[in-house]
Design an enzyme around this catalytic site. Structure first.
Site, PDB file in Angstrom:
ATOM      1  N   TYR A  15       0.647  -1.354   0.155  1.00  0.00           N
ATOM      2  CA  TYR A  15      -0.102   0.000   0.025  1.00  0.00           C
ATOM      3  C   TYR A  15       0.844   1.444   0.202  1.00  0.00           C
ATOM      4  O   TYR A  15       0.682   1.983  -0.788  1.00  0.00           O
ATOM      5  CB  TYR A  15      -0.753   0.090   1.080  1.00  0.00           C
ATOM      6  CG  TYR A  15      -1.619   1.237   1.326  1.00  0.00           C
ATOM      7  CD1 TYR A  15      -3.038   1.257   0.580  1.00  0.00           C
ATOM      8  CD2 TYR A  15      -1.414   2.405   2.127  1.00  0.00           C
ATOM      9  CE1 TYR A  15      -3.866   2.540   0.747  1.00  0.00           C
ATOM     10  CE2 TYR A  15      -2.385   3.484   2.207  1.00  0.00           C
ATOM     11  CZ  TYR A  15      -3.349   3.529   1.593  1.00  0.00           C
ATOM     12  OH  TYR A  15      -4.109   4.497   1.603  1.00  0.00           O
ATOM     13  N   ASP A  39     -10.896   8.942   5.219  1.00  0.00           N
ATOM     14  CA  ASP A  39      -9.457   9.625   4.958  1.00  0.00           C
ATOM     15  C   ASP A  39      -9.792  10.966   4.829  1.00  0.00           C
ATOM     16  O   ASP A  39     -10.219  11.463   3.675  1.00  0.00           O
ATOM     17  CB  ASP A  39      -8.764   9.033   3.887  1.00  0.00           C
ATOM     18  CG  ASP A  39      -7.177   9.490   3.729  1.00  0.00           C
ATOM     19  OD1 ASP A  39      -6.868  10.579   4.543  1.00  0.00           O
ATOM     20  OD2 ASP A  39      -6.491   8.970   3.164  1.00  0.00           O
ATOM     21  N   ASP A  99      -2.409   5.388   9.574  1.00  0.00           N
ATOM     22  CA  ASP A  99      -3.289   4.472   9.228  1.00  0.00           C
ATOM     23  C   ASP A  99      -3.618   3.331   9.936  1.00  0.00           C
ATOM     24  O   ASP A  99      -2.598   2.782  10.409  1.00  0.00           O
ATOM     25  CB  ASP A  99      -2.977   4.187   7.745  1.00  0.00           C
ATOM     26  CG  ASP A  99      -3.233   5.171   6.697  1.00  0.00           C
ATOM     27  OD1 ASP A  99      -3.162   6.310   7.128  1.00  0.00           O
ATOM     28  OD2 ASP A  99      -3.552   4.868   5.239  1.00  0.00           O
TER      29      ASP A  99
END
Lengths: 124, 124
Positions: A15, A39, A99
């Protein structure tokens, strides 16, 4: 059945790498069908293929690079701090989100929540 | 109503400081009634006052110090990387968890999830 920690580690490394140098299609292919993307945290969650494609299309259209700073993988889930540096003309903008991701047993991302505020963006 | 980002920032700074130098009572007082603690992620969540008191009693009985490494506060929630160094005799053990927290509108912690694996613990 959860993803293995090895699958999760490979998933978050792919990612970060693809957000930095891949196409939107390559990034979106890491997600399971129906996966949600919040996000930053607090924004409406995106959930369709088209929404993810549009969101990462915006990211991947920028002159940018990424690096993993520090990753924690446990119980088939992950939280990781990474750095995204974008360049616009002579200016660079750095943001370091944390994240949080969950995965299915095929190692595809089922949810992503990105913790960062506009205060965290540093121009240089 | 969510906590303000200022409340959340104060809450996580107090948490890291008190986990490093406070009593279990002081740490537990940062949590709302019914708050859940999942540490590490994947473990059964603790939720009663007694469970939290016992958990932080174990942490606070150690010779230890903490420091905030990098914190992200957004939409009344937080994710932060911090360092916990414990000393046992001549040995030190360092772990750097990423904690994810939610808060009530009084700025008390309503949930905590700690991302770290035993692989992340470094003896030195």
């Amino acid at each position: 059945m959860a993803a293995s920690d090895e699958q999760v580690r490979a998933g978050i490394e792919a990612y970060v790498r693809l957000v930095g140098e891949g196409t939107a299609e390559e990034v979106v292919a890491l997600f399971a069908d129906g996966a949600t993307v919040e996000d930053p945290v607090g924004a409406d969650a995106l959930s369709t293929r088209e929404q993810l494609q549009e969101f990462y299309g915006g990211v991947c259209s920028m002159d940018r690079r990424t690096s993993m700073v520090e990753a924690k993988v446990v119980a088939g889930q992950a939280a990781f701090l990474f750095e995204l540096v974008t360049t616009v003309g002579d200016a660079t903008y750095t943001v370091r989100p944390i994240d949080v991701m969950t995965f299915d047993d095929d190692g595809r991302i089922t949810s992503m929540r990105a913790f960062w505020g506009t205060d965290d963006m540093v121009a240089g």
